[in-house]
Each structure stands twice: as structure tokens, then as C-alpha cells.
Write a protein that holds these residues in place. Structure first.
Motif, PDB file in Angstrom:
ATOM      1  N   SER A 166      74.348  63.285  53.814  1.00  0.00           N
ATOM      2  CA  SER A 166      74.985  61.973  53.706  1.00  0.00           C
ATOM      3  C   SER A 166      73.932  60.892  53.974  1.00  0.00           C
ATOM      4  N   ALA A 167      74.025  59.781  53.225  1.00  0.00           N
ATOM      5  CA  ALA A 167      73.034  58.712  53.402  1.00  0.00           C
ATOM      6  C   ALA A 167      73.023  58.193  54.845  1.00  0.00           C
ATOM      7  N   ASP A 168      74.200  58.247  55.525  1.00  0.00           N
ATOM      8  CA  ASP A 168      74.241  57.766  56.916  1.00  0.00           C
ATOM      9  C   ASP A 168      75.306  58.518  57.718  1.00  0.00           C
ATOM     10  N   ASP A 177      62.306  58.730  46.458  1.00  0.00           N
ATOM     11  CA  ASP A 177      63.347  57.748  46.714  1.00  0.00           C
ATOM     12  C   ASP A 177      63.833  57.211  45.375  1.00  0.00           C
ATOM     13  N   SER A 178      65.075  57.549  45.022  1.00  0.00           N
ATOM     14  CA  SER A 178      65.639  56.998  43.773  1.00  0.00           C
ATOM     15  C   SER A 178      66.953  56.293  44.091  1.00  0.00           C
ATOM     16  N   THR A 179      66.929  55.557  45.181  1.00  0.00           N
ATOM     17  CA  THR A 179      68.056  54.689  45.533  1.00  0.00           C
ATOM     18  C   THR A 179      67.948  53.423  44.670  1.00  0.00           C
ATOM     19  N   ASN A 203      66.062  61.474  47.705  1.00  0.00           N
ATOM     20  CA  ASN A 203      66.921  60.499  48.395  1.00  0.00           C
ATOM     21  C   ASN A 203      67.529  59.595  47.334  1.00  0.00           C
ATOM     22  N   GLY A 204      68.817  59.795  47.045  1.00  0.00           N
ATOM     23  CA  GLY A 204      69.471  59.140  45.905  1.00  0.00           C
ATOM     24  C   GLY A 204      69.751  60.206  44.872  1.00  0.00           C
ATOM     25  N   TYR A 205      70.957  60.173  44.308  1.00  0.00           N
ATOM     26  CA  TYR A 205      71.346  61.222  43.359  1.00  0.00           C
ATOM     27  C   TYR A 205      72.166  60.592  42.236  1.00  0.00           C
ATOM     28  N   GLY A 206      71.600  59.510  41.658  1.00  0.00           N
ATOM     29  CA  GLY A 206      72.268  58.838  40.541  1.00  0.00           C
ATOM     30  C   GLY A 206      71.602  59.265  39.245  1.00  0.00           C
ATOM     31  N   VAL A 207      71.432  58.308  38.335  1.00  0.00           N
ATOM     32  CA  VAL A 207      70.856  58.597  37.017  1.00  0.00           C
ATOM     33  C   VAL A 207      69.499  59.293  37.168  1.00  0.00           C
ATOM     34  N   ILE A 208      68.631  58.728  37.979  1.00  0.00           N
ATOM     35  CA  ILE A 208      67.270  59.253  38.118  1.00  0.00           C
ATOM     36  C   ILE A 208      67.231  60.409  39.124  1.00  0.00           C
ATOM     37  N   GLN A 247      65.820  55.629  28.637  1.00  0.00           N
ATOM     38  CA  GLN A 247      65.645  55.073  29.986  1.00  0.00           C
ATOM     39  C   GLN A 247      65.992  56.042  31.100  1.00  0.00           C
ATOM     40  N   GLU A 248      66.937  56.949  30.823  1.00  0.00           N
ATOM     41  CA  GLU A 248      67.408  57.827  31.898  1.00  0.00           C
ATOM     42  C   GLU A 248      66.403  58.932  32.240  1.00  0.00           C
ATOM     43  N   SER A 249      65.504  59.259  31.286  1.00  0.00           N
ATOM     44  CA  SER A 249      64.694  60.464  31.520  1.00  0.00           C
ATOM     45  C   SER A 249      63.183  60.290  31.443  1.00  0.00           C
ATOM     46  N   ALA A 263      73.391  48.937  29.667  1.00  0.00           N
ATOM     47  CA  ALA A 263      73.819  49.687  30.850  1.00  0.00           C
ATOM     48  C   ALA A 263      73.568  51.162  30.591  1.00  0.00           C
ATOM     49  N   ASP A 264      73.572  51.964  31.652  1.00  0.00           N
ATOM     50  CA  ASP A 264      73.529  53.413  31.478  1.00  0.00           C
ATOM     51  C   ASP A 264      74.935  53.892  31.117  1.00  0.00           C
ATOM     52  N   PRO A 265      75.060  55.103  30.516  1.00  0.00           N
ATOM     53  CA  PRO A 265      76.367  55.525  30.003  1.00  0.00           C
ATOM     54  C   PRO A 265      77.500  55.499  31.037  1.00  0.00           C
ATOM     55  N   LYS A 280      72.950  61.390  49.294  1.00  0.00           N
ATOM     56  CA  LYS A 280      73.684  60.391  48.509  1.00  0.00           C
ATOM     57  C   LYS A 280      74.767  59.752  49.340  1.00  0.00           C
ATOM     58  N   VAL A 281      75.372  58.696  48.756  1.00  0.00           N
ATOM     59  CA  VAL A 281      76.327  57.901  49.526  1.00  0.00           C
ATOM     60  C   VAL A 281      77.741  58.462  49.412  1.00  0.00           C
ATOM     61  N   SER A 282      78.164  58.739  48.170  1.00  0.00           N
ATOM     62  CA  SER A 282      79.598  59.086  48.031  1.00  0.00           C
ATOM     63  C   SER A 282      79.811  60.549  47.650  1.00  0.00           C
ATOM     64  N   ASN A 333      65.411  47.668  45.524  1.00  0.00           N
ATOM     65  CA  ASN A 333      65.419  46.798  46.709  1.00  0.00           C
ATOM     66  C   ASN A 333      65.936  47.458  47.979  1.00  0.00           C
ATOM     67  N   ILE A 334      66.349  48.743  47.912  1.00  0.00           N
ATOM     68  CA  ILE A 334      66.661  49.467  49.155  1.00  0.00           C
ATOM     69  C   ILE A 334      65.351  50.054  49.700  1.00  0.00           C
ATOM     70  N   GLY A 335      64.365  50.154  48.811  1.00  0.00           N
ATOM     71  CA  GLY A 335      63.067  50.736  49.161  1.00  0.00           C
ATOM     72  C   GLY A 335      62.439  50.204  50.444  1.00  0.00           C
ATOM     73  N   GLY A 372      60.803  52.350  39.711  1.00  0.00           N
ATOM     74  CA  GLY A 372      60.403  51.079  39.105  1.00  0.00           C
ATOM     75  C   GLY A 372      61.275  49.887  39.455  1.00  0.00           C
ATOM     76  N   GLY A 373      62.447  50.121  40.053  1.00  0.00           N
ATOM     77  CA  GLY A 373      63.283  49.003  40.499  1.00  0.00           C
ATOM     78  C   GLY A 373      62.720  48.317  41.731  1.00  0.00           C
ATOM     79  N   GLU A 374      61.734  48.955  42.359  1.00  0.00           N
ATOM     80  CA  GLU A 374      61.073  48.333  43.526  1.00  0.00           C
ATOM     81  C   GLU A 374      59.877  47.515  43.055  1.00  0.00           C
ATOM     82  N   LYS A 375      59.472  46.575  43.890  1.00  0.00           N
ATOM     83  CA  LYS A 375      58.324  45.731  43.519  1.00  0.00           C
ATOM     84  C   LYS A 375      57.017  46.506  43.756  1.00  0.00           C
TER      85      LYS A 375
HETATM   86  P1  NAD Z   1      71.918  54.819  40.422  1.00  0.00           P
HETATM   87  O1  NAD Z   1      72.754  53.706  40.877  1.00  0.00           O
HETATM   88  O2  NAD Z   1      72.355  55.626  39.238  1.00  0.00           O
HETATM   89  O3  NAD Z   1      71.728  55.857  41.621  1.00  0.00           O
HETATM   90  C1  NAD Z   1      71.394  55.466  42.913  1.00  0.00           C
HETATM   91  C2  NAD Z   1      71.715  56.588  43.884  1.00  0.00           C
HETATM   92  O4  NAD Z   1      71.282  56.215  45.174  1.00  0.00           O
HETATM   93  C3  NAD Z   1      73.190  56.924  43.979  1.00  0.00           C
HETATM   94  O5  NAD Z   1      73.309  58.319  44.096  1.00  0.00           O
HETATM   95  C4  NAD Z   1      73.621  56.261  45.301  1.00  0.00           C
HETATM   96  O6  NAD Z   1      74.679  56.960  45.914  1.00  0.00           O
HETATM   97  C5  NAD Z   1      72.352  56.433  46.098  1.00  0.00           C
HETATM   98  N1  NAD Z   1      72.171  55.512  47.212  1.00  0.00           N
HETATM   99  C6  NAD Z   1      72.479  54.209  47.305  1.00  0.00           C
HETATM  100  N2  NAD Z   1      72.099  53.733  48.500  1.00  0.00           N
HETATM  101  C7  NAD Z   1      71.543  54.750  49.167  1.00  0.00           C
HETATM  102  C8  NAD Z   1      70.946  54.886  50.432  1.00  0.00           C
HETATM  103  N3  NAD Z   1      70.870  53.845  51.275  1.00  0.00           N
HETATM  104  N4  NAD Z   1      70.469  56.102  50.787  1.00  0.00           N
HETATM  105  C9  NAD Z   1      70.547  57.160  49.959  1.00  0.00           C
HETATM  106  N5  NAD Z   1      71.094  57.077  48.726  1.00  0.00           N
HETATM  107  C10 NAD Z   1      71.578  55.887  48.343  1.00  0.00           C
HETATM  108  O7  NAD Z   1      70.460  54.232  40.197  1.00  0.00           O
HETATM  109  P2  NAD Z   1      69.356  54.748  39.172  1.00  0.00           P
HETATM  110  O8  NAD Z   1      69.675  54.208  37.831  1.00  0.00           O
HETATM  111  O9  NAD Z   1      69.144  56.208  39.340  1.00  0.00           O
HETATM  112  O10 NAD Z   1      68.082  53.933  39.669  1.00  0.00           O
HETATM  113  C11 NAD Z   1      67.321  54.327  40.785  1.00  0.00           C
HETATM  114  C12 NAD Z   1      65.963  53.721  40.704  1.00  0.00           C
HETATM  115  O11 NAD Z   1      65.313  54.172  39.502  1.00  0.00           O
HETATM  116  C13 NAD Z   1      65.932  52.183  40.632  1.00  0.00           C
HETATM  117  O12 NAD Z   1      64.757  51.727  41.260  1.00  0.00           O
HETATM  118  C14 NAD Z   1      65.850  51.919  39.141  1.00  0.00           C
HETATM  119  O13 NAD Z   1      65.314  50.655  38.844  1.00  0.00           O
HETATM  120  C15 NAD Z   1      64.921  53.054  38.722  1.00  0.00           C
HETATM  121  N6  NAD Z   1      65.018  53.409  37.303  1.00  0.00           N
HETATM  122  C16 NAD Z   1      66.232  53.470  36.691  1.00  0.00           C
HETATM  123  C17 NAD Z   1      66.280  53.792  35.339  1.00  0.00           C
HETATM  124  C18 NAD Z   1      67.593  53.837  34.617  1.00  0.00           C
HETATM  125  O14 NAD Z   1      67.579  53.683  33.419  1.00  0.00           O
HETATM  126  N7  NAD Z   1      68.711  54.051  35.252  1.00  0.00           N
HETATM  127  C19 NAD Z   1      65.111  54.068  34.640  1.00  0.00           C
HETATM  128  C20 NAD Z   1      63.882  54.055  35.312  1.00  0.00           C
HETATM  129  C21 NAD Z   1      63.847  53.706  36.652  1.00  0.00           C
END
Ligand code: NAD
Length: 339
Positions: free
Chosen positions: A53-55, A85-87, A8-13, A303-305, A171-173, A34-36, A90-92, A110-113
Motif C-alpha cells: 500500500s502506498a501508505d 518511481d512511476s507515480t 512504486n506506482g502501478y498505472g499505465v507505466i 505513449q503507453e509503452s 488521454a490514455d485509454p 499502489k494507492v487503490s 510532481n509526486i517525485g 518524464g512527468g517529473e522535471k
Molecule cells: P497513472 O496515473 O496511470 O499511474 C500512477 C500510479 O501511481 C497509479 O497506480 C497510482 O495509484 C500510483 N500512485 C499515485 N500516488 C502514489 C504514491 N504516493 N505512491 C505510490 N503510488 C502512487 O500514471 P502514468 O500514466 O503511469 O504516469 C506515471 C509517470 O510516467 C508520469 O511521470 C508520467 O508523466 C510518465 N509517463 C506517462 C506516459 C503515459 O502516456 N501515460 C508516458 C510516458 C511517461
């Protein structure tokens, strides 16, 4: 039996987790949410991933961009034994309610508490404690890097006190709107930083304090570590030997031309890692020195991996399908981590 995993979530992580899950012999990736409907979504479809789709609102957006979603994230969650969950942080809390209603296990990032799950995970430190947990948090990149090293040193020498200064990537790349571009930000000004207490969510007995600054780079964090050992006879050779024997720690050396995070990243490319990923805590061997039983060294954290192997192990740990030793071995082998 294959463990059915949803991302759930398809960004960096999330992207990296999806690929890593897909590659495991004992897991099935049931889909990603994912959202977009951006280039990442299109490439995920090309990889054969089922996309959700996220919703409800997003379904039309996906179709409008030529992607037919397999449903919403709720449909995806229903298909899974466990959700990663890698949204964004704070969406956690709201997602947790959905997982709880559907009676599913989930891992958060780790972005969650820590309080969200009450249990924070690093494979080499507390794999066994994850058994059967419904909700687990895989700690942040910096905490993962620190816990691996502190755990190894604590077992071998005893850690009396750790002090660490972290130069964080700004920031990430792909985060082109984040800074600083030409400054060093004190992050935070008020000390200590949150990283020490975060280590304590995994290793409560470690005396640790941290400071952090943000620097204009995107590819790695750099830790300057000062760790007072209990064993007053410890030598730098013994510390290096301990780190060398520890899984997911990679020693690099300036004598072989690695004098910056730039060359570490290049090493990732030369190792043929996907996306140049470096899953290990990277320690400069020739920075390891001891002054009055205090060990000093530099450590790089990609940080990304770095948290990807931890997420894979956390799946097996909570599902109780493999021992820590076996899971770490399989994950390392599949991701190309040499030890
Ligand atoms: P990101 O912004 O790159 O990706 C977030 C993804 O979640 C996106 O694909 C977005 O479309 C999706 N998303 C947003 N809201 C959503 C929802 N309601 N339902 C489903 N998908 C949703 O974020 P990231 O960098 O991958 O970080 C994700 C988590 O990993 C955070 O808790 C972050 O703190 C943690 N983290 C990040 C890194 C890093 O360096 N980027 C490293 C370690 C841990």
C-alpha cells in the motif's frame, strides 16, 4: 546477481515496467506499490506480485477489498536495490526524499522535471553517463521517440536544426474523464512547446523547436518532423537506410496498408505484443522525403509503452551491470523488439 527492483506506482507505466522487470533474466521484481485496491491490484496478486500500500492508511482499504498487502511502500523500498518511481508527475520530489533517507537508487519518469535528478536518460544517447547515479529521470514518451531519431540522424549526417509539430493523444485509454472529445486544443498556445527543451536535457547540442496540439484520440502521438541536415548530399534512401539500421526504430509503409495510427496499433496486436505495445519509434518509410537537405517524415509514438525498454536499460546503466550494447540487446530480445 539479480538486481532487486521495486515498482512504486502501478498505472499505465508502472504495470508495464513491473511485467518487463519480471521477464528479465538478471532482475527480480520485489513488489509493487499502489494507492487503490482496484481490479489492477487484484490481477497483480493473481500474477504473483507482492503488493504494498502506498501508505499506512491504505492498508485497511486493501484488506477490505480482499487483498492482503505485504506492507507499505516504505517496506517495499527497503527491500529493493533500485526503485522505479512511476507515480503521477510532481509526486517525485517527496518520494525522492524517502529514497534518499533510505540510501536507495531510483528512476523517475518524464512527468517529473529534469532538475529533480539533474540527469535525463535515453539508452541510445547517454547510457554510459548514468553509471553509478543515485537518481535518474527516464524522459517522456515524445522525448524518447525524438531522441532516438535525432541521435541516429545526427551521427550519420549532422543535425543543423529540427522543427517538429506534435499531435498529442488527448488521454490514455482508461482516462475516461479527460478531453477534448470534439476539438483540437492548442497545447500550449504560447510557443514553442516544452518538448524541444526536454530533448535538450538529453542532447543539449541539438537546435530544436516544437509545437503541439491535442487531438481526440487515445492510442498514439503523431509527430510531423522537419529536420535540416548538415550533410547537403543526404538522400532519402540514405536517411531510410540509417533509420533502418537503428535499434528501436520501426519503419512502416502505407503500401502495406498502414496509413494511420489505428493500423499501427493493429500491427502491435498482430505482432502478439503484450497489451498491443509498440516500444519502437514508428516511422512511415514512404513519408521520408528530402527538400533542399531538409528531411521530412511522420513518426508515431505509442505513449503507453515507448519508455519501457528505456527504464529496463536505465536499471542496468545505473547499476553498472552491463554495457549499453548488451543491455539494449537483452531488453530488445525479452520484449520482442526485433532490432
Ligand atoms: P497513472 O496515473 O496511470 O499511474 C500512477 C500510479 O501511481 C497509479 O497506480 C497510482 O495509484 C500510483 N500512485 C499515485 N500516488 C502514489 C504514491 N504516493 N505512491 C505510490 N503510488 C502512487 O500514471 P502514468 O500514466 O503511469 O504516469 C506515471 C509517470 O510516467 C508520469 O511521470 C508520467 O508523466 C510518465 N509517463 C506517462 C506516459 C503515459 O502516456 N501515460 C508516458 C510516458 C511517461
Amino acid at each position: 546477481m539479480s538486481i532487486k527492483v521495486a515498482s512504486n506506482g502501478y498505472g499505465v507505466i508502472g504495470r508495464r515496467i513491473a511485467d518487463a522487470v519480471k521477464a528479465q533474466p538478471d532482475m527480480e521484481l520485489v513488489g509493487i506499490a499502489k494507492v487503490s485496491p482496484d481490479y489492477k491490484a487484484k490481477l497483480a496478486v493473481e500474477k504473483g506480485y507482492k503488493i504494498f500500500s502506498a501508505d499506512e492508511k491504505g492498508l485497511e482499504k486493501f484488506r477490505g477489498n480482499g487483498i492482503e498487502p505485504a506492507g507499505t511502500s516504505k517496506d517495499l523500498i527497503e527491500k529493493a536495490d533500485i526503485i522505479i518511481d512511476s507515480t503521477p508527475g510532481n509526486i517525485g520530489p517527496s518520494n525522492k526524499e524517502v529514497y534518499a533517507d533510505l540510501g536507495k537508487k531510483a528512476l523517475f519518469q518524464g512527468g517529473e522535471k529534469h532538475d529533480l535528478t539533474g540527469f535525463s536518460f535515453v539508452a541510445q544517447c547517454n547510457y554510459g553517463d548514468a553509471a553509478g547515479k543515485q537518481f535518474t529521470r527516464v524522459v517522456s514518451c515524445n522525448t524518447t521517440g525524438l531522441c532516438r531519431v535525432l541521435n541516429a540522424l545526427d551521427q550519420e549526417f549532422g543535425v543543423d536544426r529540427a522543427r517538429v509539430v506534435i499531435a498529442r493523444r488527448a488521454a490514455d485509454p482508461d482516462e475516461t474523464t479527460k478531453g477534448p472529445i470534439d476539438a483540437v486544443s492548442l497545447d500550449p498556445v504560447h510557443l514553442p512547446s516544452h518538448h524541444g527543451p526536454d530533448v535538450n536535457t538529453v542532447m543539449p547540442h541539438i537546435n530544436i523547436s516544437t509545437m503541439a496540439i491535442k487531438i481526440p484520440t487515445t492510442h498514439m502521438h503523431l509527430h510531423s518532423a522537419m529536420i535540416q541536415l548538415k550533410d547537403k548530399t543526404a538522400s532519402s534512401d540514405r536517411v531510410i537506410d540509417t533509420l533502418n539500421r537503428t535499434s528501436r526504430i520501426m519503419l512502416v509503409n502505407s503500401k502495406s496498408g498502414i496509413k494511420s495510427t489505428g493500423q499501427v496499433l493493429d500491427l502491435g496486436r498482430e505482432l502478439g505484443r503484450p497489451r498491443n505495445d509498440l516500444f519502437e519509434s514508428i516511422i512511415w518509410e514512404d513519408s521520408v522525403s528530402i527538400v533542399e537537405s531538409e528531411v521530412f517524415f511522420f513518426m508515431g509514438v505509442h505513449q503507453e509503452s515507448i519508455v519501457i525498454p528505456e527504464n529496463i536499460d536505465a536499471i542496468r546503466a545505473v547499476m553498472q551491470t552491463k554495457s549499453a550494447k548488451d543491455s539494449i540487446h537483452i531488453t530488445n530480445q525479452i520484449l520482442g523488439i526485433r532490432k
